[in-house]
Design a protein around this motif. Structure first.
Motif, PDB file in Angstrom:
ATOM      1  N   GLU A  29      -6.921   4.449  -4.116  1.00 60.10           N
ATOM      2  CA  GLU A  29      -7.609   3.522  -5.028  1.00 60.10           C
ATOM      3  C   GLU A  29      -6.698   3.035  -6.145  1.00 60.10           C
ATOM      4  O   GLU A  29      -7.120   2.856  -7.284  1.00 60.10           O
ATOM      5  CB  GLU A  29      -8.884   4.175  -5.583  1.00 60.10           C
ATOM      6  N   GLY A  82      -5.267   0.164  -6.375  1.00 62.76           N
ATOM      7  CA  GLY A  82      -5.516  -1.227  -6.747  1.00 62.76           C
ATOM      8  C   GLY A  82      -4.411  -2.194  -6.374  1.00 62.76           C
ATOM      9  O   GLY A  82      -4.542  -3.398  -6.596  1.00 62.76           O
ATOM     10  N   CYS A  83      -3.330  -1.696  -5.790  1.00 65.83           N
ATOM     11  CA  CYS A  83      -2.205  -2.579  -5.464  1.00 65.83           C
ATOM     12  C   CYS A  83      -2.618  -3.708  -4.522  1.00 65.83           C
ATOM     13  O   CYS A  83      -2.197  -4.849  -4.685  1.00 65.83           O
ATOM     14  CB  CYS A  83      -1.073  -1.791  -4.808  1.00 65.83           C
ATOM     15  N   CYS A 102      -7.051   6.214   1.158  1.00 61.11           N
ATOM     16  CA  CYS A 102      -6.802   5.304   0.042  1.00 61.11           C
ATOM     17  C   CYS A 102      -6.813   6.077  -1.276  1.00 61.11           C
ATOM     18  O   CYS A 102      -7.694   6.883  -1.515  1.00 61.11           O
ATOM     19  CB  CYS A 102      -7.889   4.228   0.032  1.00 61.11           C
ATOM     20  N   CYS A 123       0.830  -1.206   0.000  1.00 59.78           N
ATOM     21  CA  CYS A 123       0.000   0.000   0.000  1.00 59.78           C
ATOM     22  C   CYS A 123       0.865   1.257   0.000  1.00 59.78           C
ATOM     23  O   CYS A 123       1.626   1.480   0.932  1.00 59.78           O
ATOM     24  CB  CYS A 123      -0.939   0.018   1.212  1.00 59.78           C
ATOM     25  N   PRO A 168      -5.072  -2.384   4.343  1.00 57.73           N
ATOM     26  CA  PRO A 168      -6.216  -2.807   3.519  1.00 57.73           C
ATOM     27  C   PRO A 168      -6.938  -4.022   4.088  1.00 57.73           C
ATOM     28  O   PRO A 168      -8.156  -4.105   3.997  1.00 57.73           O
ATOM     29  CB  PRO A 168      -5.568  -3.134   2.174  1.00 57.73           C
TER      30      PRO A 168
HETATM   31  S1  SF4 Z   1      -6.112   0.720  -3.210  1.00 61.09           S
HETATM   32 FE1  SF4 Z   1      -3.970   1.346  -3.009  1.00 61.09          FE
HETATM   33  S2  SF4 Z   1      -4.029   3.052  -1.579  1.00 61.09           S
HETATM   34 FE2  SF4 Z   1      -5.980   1.998  -1.391  1.00 61.09          FE
HETATM   35  S3  SF4 Z   1      -5.644   0.600   0.290  1.00 61.09           S
HETATM   36 FE3  SF4 Z   1      -5.236  -0.525  -1.598  1.00 61.09          FE
HETATM   37  S4  SF4 Z   1      -3.043  -0.323  -1.852  1.00 61.09           S
HETATM   38 FE4  SF4 Z   1      -3.633   1.229  -0.361  1.00 61.09          FE
END
Ligand code: SF4
Ligand code: SF4
Lengths: 438, 308
Positions: free
Chosen positions: A406, A408-409, A404, A375, A381
């Motif tokens: 977003e 997507g990781c 977040c 993240c 997450p």
């Molecule tokens: S989408 Fe990206 S920023 Fe959001 S929680 Fe998952 S890893 Fe983290």
């Protein structure tokens, strides 16, 4: 070592199908649907009526609101309809439908501006707004708003974001390669607006050809080209800034809070065209790619062209095509129709086939910690995901769901195939809606 | 054409790794230790391994009411891990009982995969140790099968023997070489990081050395005492395969270091002062219990939290 940020993933590049393909002009559309909301902020009101004759570059929609940009006709012809169209990133929205006369006659308002030296910062800002320019990396935030920091937030760094970290996409890659001087010019215009002496261009190190071309174009200019470690999401604004100068944009804050403004490479080129030639944002480079497309390409597409037409020009969908995504595979949105217009933020049309489209069974979290590891904003997450799944909005909030980005990781990496990003997005939306009500 | 478009939430790419692939990799990593156990302790070790693994898989399939006995592979991992902690020739009912307890009490009472607080294999082993201490410490010398004492219980062993595994002990714990080989595979596959094993092993080594030092031993003796404690008993098996169990260890890196060090301290406290010569099982179980607390204490600082 190349600079980078914390977290992130390596989902693979998938760029080779189009990286070597020069940008080609898309076929001129017979009609275009110019959506009145192509940016974040207030929607435009149509300035034309059915039956009106319009020309290329003519404003067909605008708004009084500060956070908004006008929309222009990308063809000359006649307004035939005002109707709602499916929207690539939101609910159906009003569009001005124009039938092209095939002449592409320019509107009188499109005329070259004086040279950069003779323009003031405010002139340039006005040109940028009037040209309808909004962030072309996909977020489509009105550019002039980013260029209007309050006096207590002086800007000392301007960065052109040429990361293009989404797999599959090569639109910016080709643009930087083919028009590096426009990128540099756009950057110089931005620097002038913000009163910054030195500008930067950041490119991921999987595009050495771009780095070279940009370096050459930047010779003798107060512009530095830096290359970054290739890692997704290198192009995320706050992550890019961090990798650049180690500044952390405060949670809930904006890049201007750390004296930095970031603009996408495509936006820089649009700014260059607007400032030099007075041409508003009428077209953009779209990467049409993916295993589900017959002949992948980088196309220069007029805003308002139907996605279906663009795909048809690339040989159409393959028999086994299953998913059409506008944008990249990590953050792009899957669509249920291709009868929707290309907008200013449409960086790619990605088509996946049966082979890549899996319906994953959601398994229990095995607490492997991978999502925490990747993240980029260092939240948890797994906790927010489970809280959302089980219906504990307070817990989701306490674990910073709103931070977040977003990217997507987390969903990408999760071995249990938990739709973490989706859950977190859900919680984030609810928390923000609740905050607004208060 | 239009009708069959799939709409789902981003991201549209997923990493190839799955729970099943992870479990399979863990089984692969345990293979050298299992093989060493069979080679050293013979036929009875093989039977024990197969029996424990199969019982665990069957129990899980029954609980989940599925015919798919392989499932996600996690039950096989639990069964195999349990077998590797058992003495070379336990009675068959002991093996079966331990496996059933591991899956039922260790895992499904808590809600199944991912929800269990304690390492299931160690729950099984702990119950067996407490209930049938005699059977659980019926050590035999490898290769000839004559009953013998483990190094921790006062048996003699050279460092080389402890490395190759030709010492009395549980089926899968004696051969440091085989365990390290499996651990390398886990590292290579990215299934474990250094945080837990290194903090655990380092703590044990340092405490072993200090204890020797407190008894006025020279530096060489301190070193060898430290190393002895690392190689003795089930420590390496535990450090690489049990303490690193994803479900029952902290998710953050800092948390994992605290966790590993905590297990080290408790292990040595039991070895020095406790009633059992071996403290690994209870040390890990205790720290498993502390994991939610550690997770709460080591929530990462979110990006942009500091310096506004
Ligand atoms: S989408 Fe990206 S920023 Fe959001 S929680 Fe998952 S890893 Fe983290
Ligand atoms: S990646 Fe998935 S399985 Fe691993 S901790 Fe996060 S949510 Fe759980």
């Amino acid at each position: 070592m190349a600079k980078t940020f914390k977290g992130g993933v390596h989902p693979g590049h998938f760029k080779s199908a189009t990286a070597g393909k020069p940008i080609a002009d898309a076929n001129p559309p017979a009609r275009v649907a110019v959506l009145m909301q192509q940016h974040i902020g207030a929607p435009c009101e149509p300035l034309v009526e059915v039956g009106d004759a319009v020309k290329v570059g003519q404003k067909v929609g605008d708004s009084q609101a500060f956070v908004s940009v006008p929309a222009h006709s990308s063809v000359s012809g006649k307004v035939v309809e005002l109707r709602d169209y499916p929207h690539p990133v939101g609910r159906p929205a009003r569009a001005v439908v124009i039938e092209s006369d095939g002449q592409d006659t320019w509107h009188e308002s499109v005329k070259a501006n004086p040279p950069l030296e003779e323009l003031s910062g405010d002139d340039i800002k006005k040109i940028i707004r009037e040209a309808g320019i909004a962030g072309m990396g996909g977020a489509t935030f009105p550019t002039h708003v980013k260029l209007s920091p309050p006096p207590e937030k002086p800007i000392d760094t301007v960065i052109i974001n040429g990361s293009e970290c989404e797999p599959f996409l090569t639109a910016d890659h080709r643009l930087m390669l083919e028009r590096p001087e426009a990128v540099v010019f756009g950057l110089k215009a931005l620097m002038k607006v913000l009163g910054v002496e030195k500008g930067y261009i950041g490119v991921e190190d999987n595009k050495p050809d771009c780095v070279e071309a940009l370096k050459k174009a930047a010779e003798g200019e107060p512009v530095e080209v830096k290359s970054f470690h290739t890692k997704y999401p290198q192009g995320a604004e706050k992550q890019l800034i961090y990798a650049f100068n180690g500044r952390e944009v405060p949670s809930g804050g904006l890049p201007m809070d750390v004296g930095t403004v970031v603009q996408n490479a495509g936006t820089a080129v649009a700014i260059a065209d607007a400032v030099r030639k007075g041409v508003p944002l009428l077209e953009r480079i779209v990467t049409v790619t993916g295993p589900g497309v017959e002949a992948p390409a980088n196309l220069r597409v007029k805003i308002g062209t139907m996605v279906s037409e663009v795909i048809a020009q690339c040989g159409g969908l393959k028999e086994n095509a299953r998913k059409v995504i506008l944008g990249g595979p990590m953050m792009g949105l899957a669509q249920n129709t291709t009868e929707m217009p290309v907008i200013k933020g449409t960086s790619g049309i990605l088509v996946l086939t049966d082979k890549e489209v899996h319906i994953h069974e959601i398994q229990p979290c095995i607490r492997c910690g991978r999502c925490v590891e990747v993240c980029p904003v260092s939240i948890m997450p797994l906790v927010i995901g489970s809280a959302t799944e089980k219906g504990y909005p307070d817990k989701a909030e306490a674990y910073h769901a709103v931070d977040c980005i977003e990217c997507g990781c987390c969903s990408y990496i999760c071995p249990a195939k938990r739709p973490l990003t989706q859950w977190i997005r859900l919680s984030k939306g609810e928390i923000l809606a609740k905050a607004k009500k208060k | 054409m239009e009708k069959k478009l799939v709409v789902s939430s981003s991201p549209h790419l997923r990493a190839p790794e799955t729970i099943q692939s992870i479990m399979f990799d863990v089984l692969t990593a345990l293979f050298p230790a299992a093989l060493a156990g069979v080679l050293l302790f013979g036929y009875s070790a093989l039977i024990t391994i197969l029996l424990a693994t199969f019982t665990a898989m069957l129990t899980e399939a029954l609980v989940l009411r599925t015919r798919n006995i392989i499932g996600d592979g996690s039950a096989a991992v639990t069964g195999l891990l349990l077998a590797l902690t058992l003495p070379p020739a336990p009675p068959w009912w002991l093996v079966v009982f331990g496996s059933v307890v591991a899956i039922l009490i260790g895992k499904h009472v808590f809600g199944g995969l991912g929800s269990n607080l304690f390492n299931p294999a160690l729950v099984g082993r702990a119950v067996l140790t407490v209930s049938w201490a005699g059977h659980m410490t019926a050590w035999a010398a490898p290769l000839d099968g004559v009953s013998a004492a483990t190094p921790l219980a006062g048996g003699s062993a050279s460092m080389l023997e402890m490395f190759t595994g030709t010492i009395p002990g549980s089926i899968g714990e004696t051969s440091a070489a085989a365990l390290l080989l499996g651990a390398l595979w886990l590292f290579y596959k990215g299934l474990i990081s250094w945080h837990i094993p290194v903090s655990y092993i380092a703590t044990v080594f340092v405490m072993g050395a200090i204890q020797a030092g407190a008894g006025f031993a020279g530096p060489a003796e301190m070193l060898s005492q430290g190393l002895f404690h690392v190689l003795a008993g089930g420590l390496l098996l535990a450090a690489f395969f049990m303490a690193t169990d994803m479900v029952t260890s902290p998710v953050t890196r800092e948390g994992q270091v605290i966790f590993g060090a905590g297990i080290g301290i408790i292990t040595m406290a039991i070895r020095f002062y406790g009633g059992y010569p071996e403290g690994v099982t209870f040390a890990i179980l205790l720290m498993n219990g502390a994991t939610p607390l550690i997770d709460n204490l080591t929530v990462p600082t979110k990006f942009g939290e500091v310096k506004a």
